[in-house]
Design an enzyme around this catalytic site. Structure first.
Site, PDB file in Angstrom:
ATOM      1  N   ASN A  91     -37.026 -24.896  -3.797  1.00 51.64           N
ATOM      2  CA  ASN A  91     -37.106 -24.930  -5.268  1.00 51.64           C
ATOM      3  C   ASN A  91     -38.557 -25.065  -5.722  1.00 51.64           C
ATOM      4  OD1 ASN A  91     -34.433 -24.859  -6.817  1.00 51.64           O
ATOM      5  ND2 ASN A  91     -33.951 -26.158  -5.048  1.00 51.64           N
TER       6      ASN A  91
ATOM      7  N   HIS B 102     -29.853 -30.317  -9.496  1.00 51.23           N
ATOM      8  CA  HIS B 102     -28.720 -30.853  -8.754  1.00 51.23           C
ATOM      9  C   HIS B 102     -27.754 -29.715  -8.436  1.00 51.23           C
ATOM     10  CE1 HIS B 102     -25.810 -33.758  -7.372  1.00 51.23           C
ATOM     11  NE2 HIS B 102     -24.885 -33.135  -8.081  1.00 51.23           N
TER      12      HIS B 102
HETATM   13  C1  GRF Z   1     -31.231 -28.308  -3.439  1.00 51.73           C
HETATM   14  O1  GRF Z   1     -29.918 -27.928  -3.142  1.00 51.73           O
HETATM   15  C2  GRF Z   1     -31.274 -29.147  -4.687  1.00 51.73           C
HETATM   16  O2  GRF Z   1     -30.316 -28.785  -5.620  1.00 51.73           O
HETATM   17  C3  GRF Z   1     -30.991 -30.523  -4.161  1.00 51.73           C
HETATM   18  O3  GRF Z   1     -31.632 -30.582  -2.920  1.00 51.73           O
HETATM   19  C4  GRF Z   1     -31.789 -29.262  -2.391  1.00 51.73           C
HETATM   20  C5  GRF Z   1     -33.245 -29.067  -2.163  1.00 51.73           C
HETATM   21  O4  GRF Z   1     -33.531 -27.848  -1.540  1.00 51.73           O
HETATM   22  N1  GRF Z   1     -31.436 -31.517  -5.103  1.00 51.73           N
HETATM   23  P1  GRF Z   1     -35.038 -27.364  -1.426  1.00 51.73           P
HETATM   24  O5  GRF Z   1     -35.803 -28.449  -0.695  1.00 51.73           O
HETATM   25  O6  GRF Z   1     -35.560 -27.139  -2.810  1.00 51.73           O
HETATM   26  O7  GRF Z   1     -34.975 -26.096  -0.636  1.00 51.73           O
END
Ligand code: GRF
Length: 201
Positions: free
Chosen positions: A14, A107
């Site tokens: 993300n 989330h």
């Molecule tokens: C994602 O699924 C987010 O929604 C949750 O933790 C995960 C993080 O994934 N809070 P990344 O580290 O961004 O790949």
């Protein structure tokens, strides 16, 4: 241009989506620092690759959560937005009260359904037919702050936690940068727990 601090515990996909949106010119901002509670977080590697200041802050080096979080805030310094991007620790009230700016989180569930850990697993086990993800401002509750954006995906009969999570993640990578973009443009108005858009006319 807004200054963004990122807290992440894992791979940082993300965060990478936000970085790409900045590079495309979609978000008028810059990531000034990336902090992680995990030494081997992919997010730290990704930050290093982009030349962004980053630190592993080991929670075990601090007497308690307050002193750990004070160190996070000291490192963050001045900034306009703190993005939680897969940050797996619950923030204390002290951090939230003393943060210099709003805090956003992504989330992997359609809040207020399935807060907490393993949102995708909770959705599969409950048998919902529509799942998804939520970007929200952080308050002192668990995944309970004002909702900025949500995206839905259908749950298929043969979905597992992993296959559903993979499809939800594609949506996360769209709505998190979009929410940050809207914030950076000053479009978001928070009215109680309702987030509205300012119309520029
Ligand atoms: C994602 O699924 C987010 O929604 C949750 O933790 C995960 C993080 O994934 N809070 P990344 O580290 O961004 O790949």
């Amino acid at each position: 241009m807004i200054k963004i601090a990122v807290l992440a515990s894992g791979r940082g996909s993300n965060m990478a989506a936000i970085m790409e949106a900045i590079e495309r010119g979609d978000i008028d901002g810059e990531i000034k620092i990336v902090l992680s509670d995990k030494e081997n977080a992919g997010a730290l590697e990704k930050a290093t690759a982009k030349g962004i200041e980053n630190h592993w802050v080991n929670p075990k080096s601090f007497a308690d959560r307050d002193s750990y979080e004070q160190e996070l805030l000291r490192l963050i310094g001045e900034c306009d937005l703190i993005c939680l991007a897969g940050y797996m620790k619950i923030l204390g009230e002290g951090f939230i009260a003393n943060a210099p700016c709003p805090i956003m989180n992504i989330h992997p569930a359609l809040l207020p359904a399935f807060p907490g850990l393993h949102g995708q697993r909770q959705a599969v086990e409950y048998g919902v037919k529509i799942a998804g993800c939520t970007v929200h401002f952080v308050d002192t509750g668990l995944d309970s702050g004002p909702i900025i954006l949500q995206a839905a995906v259908n749950v298929l009969d043969d979905d597992t936690e992993e296959t559903l999570a993979a499809r939800i993640l594609l949506e996360e990578h769209k709505i998190y940068p979009q929410a940050v973009k809207e914030f950076a443009r000053g479009e978001l108005i928070v009215d109680g727990r309702i987030v509205k858009r300012r119309s520029f006319q």
